[in-house]
Design a protein around this motif. Structure first.
Motif, PDB file in Angstrom:
ATOM      1  N   GLY A 149      21.204   9.711  35.516  1.00 14.69           N
ATOM      2  CA  GLY A 149      21.202  10.629  34.383  1.00 14.69           C
ATOM      3  C   GLY A 149      20.765  10.027  33.066  1.00 14.69           C
ATOM      4  N   ILE A 150      19.905   8.998  33.103  1.00 16.48           N
ATOM      5  CA  ILE A 150      19.364   8.446  31.864  1.00 16.48           C
ATOM      6  C   ILE A 150      18.139   9.273  31.479  1.00 16.48           C
ATOM      7  CG2 ILE A 150      18.323   6.402  30.782  1.00 16.48           C
ATOM      8  CD1 ILE A 150      20.921   5.439  31.556  1.00 16.48           C
ATOM      9  N   PRO A 151      18.170   9.912  30.286  1.00 14.48           N
ATOM     10  CA  PRO A 151      17.008  10.704  29.892  1.00 14.48           C
ATOM     11  C   PRO A 151      15.811   9.804  29.590  1.00 14.48           C
ATOM     12  CG  PRO A 151      18.677  10.697  28.145  1.00 14.48           C
ATOM     13  CD  PRO A 151      19.238   9.901  29.279  1.00 14.48           C
ATOM     14  N   GLU A 152      14.621  10.299  29.830  1.00 17.92           N
ATOM     15  CA  GLU A 152      13.384   9.557  29.597  1.00 17.92           C
ATOM     16  C   GLU A 152      13.452   8.166  30.242  1.00 17.92           C
ATOM     17  OE1 GLU A 152      12.239   9.777  25.330  1.00 17.92           O
ATOM     18  OE2 GLU A 152      13.845  11.254  25.271  1.00 17.92           O
ATOM     19  N   ALA A 153      13.740   8.184  31.541  1.00 11.86           N
ATOM     20  CA  ALA A 153      13.991   6.934  32.260  1.00 11.86           C
ATOM     21  C   ALA A 153      12.855   5.927  32.125  1.00 11.86           C
ATOM     22  CB  ALA A 153      14.276   7.231  33.726  1.00 11.86           C
ATOM     23  N   ALA A 154      11.608   6.418  32.160  1.00 18.33           N
ATOM     24  CA  ALA A 154      10.467   5.494  32.113  1.00 18.33           C
ATOM     25  C   ALA A 154      10.430   4.737  30.792  1.00 18.33           C
ATOM     26  CB  ALA A 154       9.168   6.264  32.328  1.00 18.33           C
ATOM     27  N   THR A 155      10.827   5.399  29.698  1.00 21.13           N
ATOM     28  CA  THR A 155      10.880   4.736  28.392  1.00 21.13           C
ATOM     29  C   THR A 155      12.066   3.776  28.326  1.00 21.13           C
ATOM     30  OG1 THR A 155      10.160   6.866  27.549  1.00 21.13           O
ATOM     31  CG2 THR A 155      10.743   5.181  25.923  1.00 21.13           C
ATOM     32  N   ARG A 156      13.197   4.270  28.799  1.00 21.77           N
ATOM     33  CA  ARG A 156      14.421   3.471  28.761  1.00 21.77           C
ATOM     34  C   ARG A 156      14.287   2.194  29.585  1.00 21.77           C
ATOM     35  NH1 ARG A 156      17.091   4.547  24.332  1.00 21.77           N
ATOM     36  NH2 ARG A 156      17.553   6.745  24.077  1.00 21.77           N
ATOM     37  N   PHE A 157      13.448   2.236  30.608  1.00 22.31           N
ATOM     38  CA  PHE A 157      13.189   1.074  31.456  1.00 22.31           C
ATOM     39  C   PHE A 157      12.835  -0.146  30.608  1.00 22.31           C
ATOM     40  CE2 PHE A 157      10.332  -1.619  33.928  1.00 22.31           C
ATOM     41  CZ  PHE A 157      10.987  -1.724  35.145  1.00 22.31           C
ATOM     42  N   GLY A 158      12.104   0.082  29.514  1.00 23.75           N
ATOM     43  CA  GLY A 158      11.671  -1.025  28.662  1.00 23.75           C
ATOM     44  C   GLY A 158      12.629  -1.362  27.523  1.00 23.75           C
ATOM     45  N   ASN A 159      13.788  -0.677  27.480  1.00 28.25           N
ATOM     46  CA  ASN A 159      14.761  -0.928  26.402  1.00 28.25           C
ATOM     47  C   ASN A 159      15.661  -2.118  26.695  1.00 28.25           C
ATOM     48  OD1 ASN A 159      15.580   2.459  25.221  1.00 28.25           O
ATOM     49  ND2 ASN A 159      13.837   1.120  24.854  1.00 28.25           N
ATOM     50  N   TYR A 160      16.135  -2.734  25.627  1.00 26.48           N
ATOM     51  CA  TYR A 160      17.162  -3.769  25.763  1.00 26.48           C
ATOM     52  C   TYR A 160      18.537  -3.095  25.727  1.00 26.48           C
ATOM     53  CZ  TYR A 160      13.476  -7.121  25.089  1.00 26.48           C
ATOM     54  OH  TYR A 160      12.351  -7.854  25.271  1.00 26.48           O
ATOM     55  N   PRO A 161      19.542  -3.734  26.330  1.00 26.63           N
ATOM     56  CA  PRO A 161      20.866  -3.086  26.407  1.00 26.63           C
ATOM     57  C   PRO A 161      21.383  -2.565  25.061  1.00 26.63           C
ATOM     58  CG  PRO A 161      20.859  -5.049  27.769  1.00 26.63           C
ATOM     59  CD  PRO A 161      19.526  -5.020  27.072  1.00 26.63           C
ATOM     60  N   HIS A 162      21.149  -3.301  23.969  1.00 25.91           N
ATOM     61  CA  HIS A 162      21.712  -2.854  22.693  1.00 25.91           C
ATOM     62  C   HIS A 162      21.067  -1.570  22.185  1.00 25.91           C
ATOM     63  CE1 HIS A 162      18.145  -4.868  20.935  1.00 25.91           C
ATOM     64  NE2 HIS A 162      18.293  -3.972  19.984  1.00 25.91           N
ATOM     65  N   GLN A 163      19.928  -1.207  22.765  1.00 30.48           N
ATOM     66  CA  GLN A 163      19.268   0.032  22.332  1.00 30.48           C
ATOM     67  C   GLN A 163      19.858   1.275  23.014  1.00 30.48           C
ATOM     68  OE1 GLN A 163      15.347  -1.764  23.295  1.00 30.48           O
ATOM     69  NE2 GLN A 163      14.720  -1.063  21.256  1.00 30.48           N
ATOM     70  N   LEU A 164      20.771   1.042  23.960  1.00 27.75           N
ATOM     71  CA  LEU A 164      21.370   2.169  24.671  1.00 27.75           C
ATOM     72  C   LEU A 164      22.783   2.423  24.152  1.00 27.75           C
ATOM     73  CD1 LEU A 164      20.428   1.202  28.338  1.00 27.75           C
ATOM     74  CD2 LEU A 164      19.076   2.483  26.689  1.00 27.75           C
ATOM     75  N   SER A 165      23.252   3.670  24.331  1.00 31.27           N
ATOM     76  CA  SER A 165      24.635   3.983  23.970  1.00 31.27           C
ATOM     77  C   SER A 165      25.567   3.398  25.032  1.00 31.27           C
ATOM     78  CB  SER A 165      24.822   5.493  23.904  1.00 31.27           C
ATOM     79  OG  SER A 165      24.734   6.032  25.204  1.00 31.27           O
ATOM     80  N   GLY A 166      26.858   3.349  24.716  1.00 29.35           N
ATOM     81  CA  GLY A 166      27.845   2.813  25.656  1.00 29.35           C
ATOM     82  C   GLY A 166      27.819   3.547  26.991  1.00 29.35           C
ATOM     83  N   GLY A 167      27.711   4.869  26.927  1.00 29.46           N
ATOM     84  CA  GLY A 167      27.683   5.669  28.144  1.00 29.46           C
ATOM     85  C   GLY A 167      26.448   5.369  28.978  1.00 29.46           C
ATOM     86  N   MET A 168      25.307   5.179  28.294  1.00 33.71           N
ATOM     87  CA  MET A 168      24.066   4.864  29.021  1.00 33.71           C
ATOM     88  C   MET A 168      24.158   3.491  29.667  1.00 33.71           C
ATOM     89  SD  MET A 168      20.645   6.178  27.218  1.00 33.71           S
ATOM     90  CE  MET A 168      20.840   6.994  25.676  1.00 33.71           C
ATOM     91  N   ARG A 169      24.741   2.531  28.940  1.00 33.86           N
ATOM     92  CA  ARG A 169      24.881   1.181  29.501  1.00 33.86           C
ATOM     93  C   ARG A 169      25.743   1.215  30.756  1.00 33.86           C
ATOM     94  NH1 ARG A 169      24.889  -1.016  23.860  1.00 33.86           N
ATOM     95  NH2 ARG A 169      27.131  -0.740  23.710  1.00 33.86           N
TER      96      ARG A 169
END
Lengths: 328, 322
Positions: free
Chosen positions: A142-162
């Motif tokens: 359930g991560i929105p825009e998974a292809a973009t998030r793939f390139g994110n570092y952990p700190h760029q995600l919310s606690g729930g996403m992490r």
């Protein structure tokens, strides 16, 4: 029933600066996790529930030590396994998720990189296939825009996403056992509900067994098949989840259940367990709960109760067997 | 109704690098004397910002806070301080909100000294001991330091400090969230007792819907800086009108395994950002009932039943839609 993990008579203690005596945090705990089942380990701060899982995984802090016991996982005693072997199991057949997922993700690698590494370690996929699988997993949790998030570092995600990435990671590894230590405590209720459902989904798809460590009785009721209640380093009650919530026997468990505001109307007092948890270095001689127990007799203060089987594997550490206890 | 507090079209916006955080957007409500108003919502919904606005710890972008019939922002200096004495706050983290280098006695005495209550230090010390007794901390512990107390006891100390100036309103910001269940019950009982004994008014901010239900006369649900529902407690829980409220209530894991329902609808997606929130109803990107109207027009807060307000173009009316 076959157990994926079987802990027997575990004793764990901690040293602290300038003291000769060690504080015993877990005192002779036994616990079984049936294959494919979900077992809850509940209790309040300092009862030893997290120490139990950390010692089984070889992750105790430096001043901690396993003094006795065994933890059988697939025929091996985890407590005697060399570090290297244990590390292999941890990333592989056993996954762990914690309250703060930031501590278990590498902050300098993108989540995509961490996921693909996990996938490639557990399959012979090439890089491109692993990436596709990783994005698929991110979408699945359930991560929105998974292809973009793939390139994110952990700190760029919310606690729930992490936390969802951690579950995605666990799914990539299809572990035999998932140890979850307060995985939803820091999250909002709507995200908590999503995470719990994902854990159930992981179990359904891969037959993963789950050890759920939590202080939240709502989460226990939602997820677990069997429950162990810990107090001051010991199991005080064990029962299947329906029995526990319908008919718990130990005065401590009863007190916990009664302390919850459920449908309690305003103005009516909540039950509260008097006093506080005993100091690890100054445990009562008899029952450890006796100083806080409304039903404690002289015997309870003098003599230590063992775990009694009340029938059908419902265990209770109380001389009174809770029969007379009634907090309603 | 004897009105103690009134928030009037409160707005708080924080400019940030890539836009404006709409932390609180046009929020109006009143709290009656002796009442407990529960305030629920998820991270980032603006509930803590709202608490700080009421205490005037931060200045609103626009709007006003009226306390005991007086507009706080119209007062300056001493007059404002005197009125603000009537409002105090209790915080979530009793570890972080007590100065570790001060004794408990001094911590509780500080507001008394600051507002020159009592004629001498000895008199103030007596008042502190009496406050300690009222919150269940033994007065002999006057000279101890915060680290010598458990989490529950520290919260009691925070409550004693809040009570020192004999306030009428206490804003409780997640006061039991960091506590174990059995300790949580002790603090909730203490708050109830103090309310009964002193006629206190509470604004009780929490994300725990069960706790809010137990303590509140009315409940206000916030989403992204706005009120989506405001109602007497029981009607809100038995018949929520706003889809967001219904989702929230259903998401709470209940301590009863017979109520498990793996098929129940969950709120999808993330908590949206308060930076440049969506147009129309702010909940529409996550709402299963959203239509064109919701995407374009912000719904007004409308009274659905006596005292039961809801801001939704398609409120739930005696029907199951998901």
């Amino acid at each position: 029933m076959e157990n994926i993990l079987s802990i027997k008579d575990l004793v764990v203690s901690f040293a602290s600066d300038g003291r000769k005596d060690r504080a015993v945090a877990v005192n002779g705990l036994s616990l079984d996790i049936p294959r494919g089942g979900t077992v809850g380990l509940v209790g309040e701060s300092g009862c030893g529930k997290s120490v139990t899982s950390l010692s089984v995984m070889g992750l105790l802090a430096e001043n901690g030590r396993v003094d006795a016991g065994e933890a059988r996982f697939a025929g091996q005693d985890l407590l005697k396994l060399p570090d290297r072997e244990l590390r292999k199991l941890r990333g592989n057949r056993i996954s762990m998720i914690f309250q703060e997922p930031m501590t278990s993700l590498n902050p300098v690698l993108t989540v995509g990189r961490q996921l693909t590494e996990a996938i490639r370690q557990h399959s012979d996929m090439d890089k491109a296939a692993a990436k596709a699988r990783a994005i698929e997993l991110l979408e699945h949790v359930g991560i929105p825009e998974a292809a973009t998030r793939f390139g994110n570092y952990p700190h760029q995600l919310s606690g729930g996403m992490r936390q969802r990435v951690m579950i995605g990671m666990a799914m990539a590894m299809t572990p035999d056992l998932l140890i979850a230590d307060e995985p939803t405590t820091a999250l909002d209720v709507s995200i908590e509900a999503q995470i719990l459902r994902l854990m159930k989904d992981l179990q359904r798809r891969h037959g993963t067994s789950i050890l759920m460590i939590t202080h939240n009785l709502g989460v226990v009721a939602e997820l677990c098949d069997e429950v162990y209640v810990m107090y001051a380093g010991e199991v005080v009650e064990r029962a299947d989840v329906f029995t526990l919530f319908r008919d718990c026997a130990h005065p401590y468990t009863r007190g916990l259940m009664a302390s919850l505001p459920r449908m309690t109307p305003k103005g009516q007092r909540l039950y509260n367990i008097r006093g506080t948890v005993p100091n690890l270095r100054a445990m009562p001689a008899g029952c450890r709960f006796a100083p806080r127990c409304e039903l404690a007799s002289e015997r309870c203060h003098a003599e230590k109760p063992g775990l009694i089987d009340l029938g059908g594997g419902h265990l209770c550490r109380c001389f009174l067997r809770g029969e007379a206890a009634n907090h309603e | 109704m004897n009105e103690l507090l009134r928030a009037e079209r409160l707005v708080k916006e924080f400019p940030v690098k890539n836009g404006v955080v709409h932390a609180v957007s046009d929020v109006s409500f009143t709290v009656a004397k002796g009442e407990t108003l529960g305030l629920v919502g998820e991270s980032g919904c603006g509930k803590s910002t709202l608490g700080k606005l009421i205490l005037n710890l931060i200045t609103p972008t626009s709007g006003a806070v009226w306390f005991k019939g007086t507009d706080l922002s119209a007062l300056r200096g001493r007059e404002q301080r005197r009125l603000r004495r009537g409002m105090q706050m209790i915080f979530q983290d009793p570890y972080a909100s007590l100065d570790p280098r001060m004794t408990v006695g001094r911590i509780i005495m500080e507001p008394l000294t600051a507002h020159r209550v009592g004629s001498s230090r000895a008199e103030r010390a007596d008042m502190v001991r009496s406050l300690m007794e009222q919150v269940g901390i033994r007065p002999e512990f006057y000279g101890r330091y915060p680290h010598q107390f458990s989490g529950g006891q520290r919260q009691r100390i925070g409550i004693a400090r809040a009570l020192a100036l004999d306030p009428e309103l206490i804003i409780c910001d997640e006061p039991v969230s960091a506590l174990d269940v059995s300790i949580q019950a002790q603090i909730l009982n203490l708050l109830s007792d103090l309310q009964a004994a002193r006629g206190l008014t509470y604004l009780f901010i929490s994300h725990d819907l069960n706790v809010v239900r137990y303590l509140s006369d009315r409940v206000m649900v916030m989403f992204l800086g706005q009120i989506c529902e405001l109602s007497p407690t029981e009607p809100l829980y038995s018949q929520p009108r706003h889809p967001y409220t219904k989702f929230l209530l259903e998401a709470v894991p209940q301590p009863d395994p017979t109520l498990r329902d793996d098929a129940r609808a969950l709120l999808a997606g993330e908590v949206a950002s308060a930076i440049n929130p969506p147009p129309g109803c702010r909940f529409h990107p996550r709402c299963p009932c959203a239509d064109d109207l919701c995407r374009h027009k912000q719904p007004d807060l409308v009274e659905m039943a006596p005292g039961h307000l809801c801001a939704c173009h398609h409120p739930l009316v005696d029907r199951e839609i998901f």
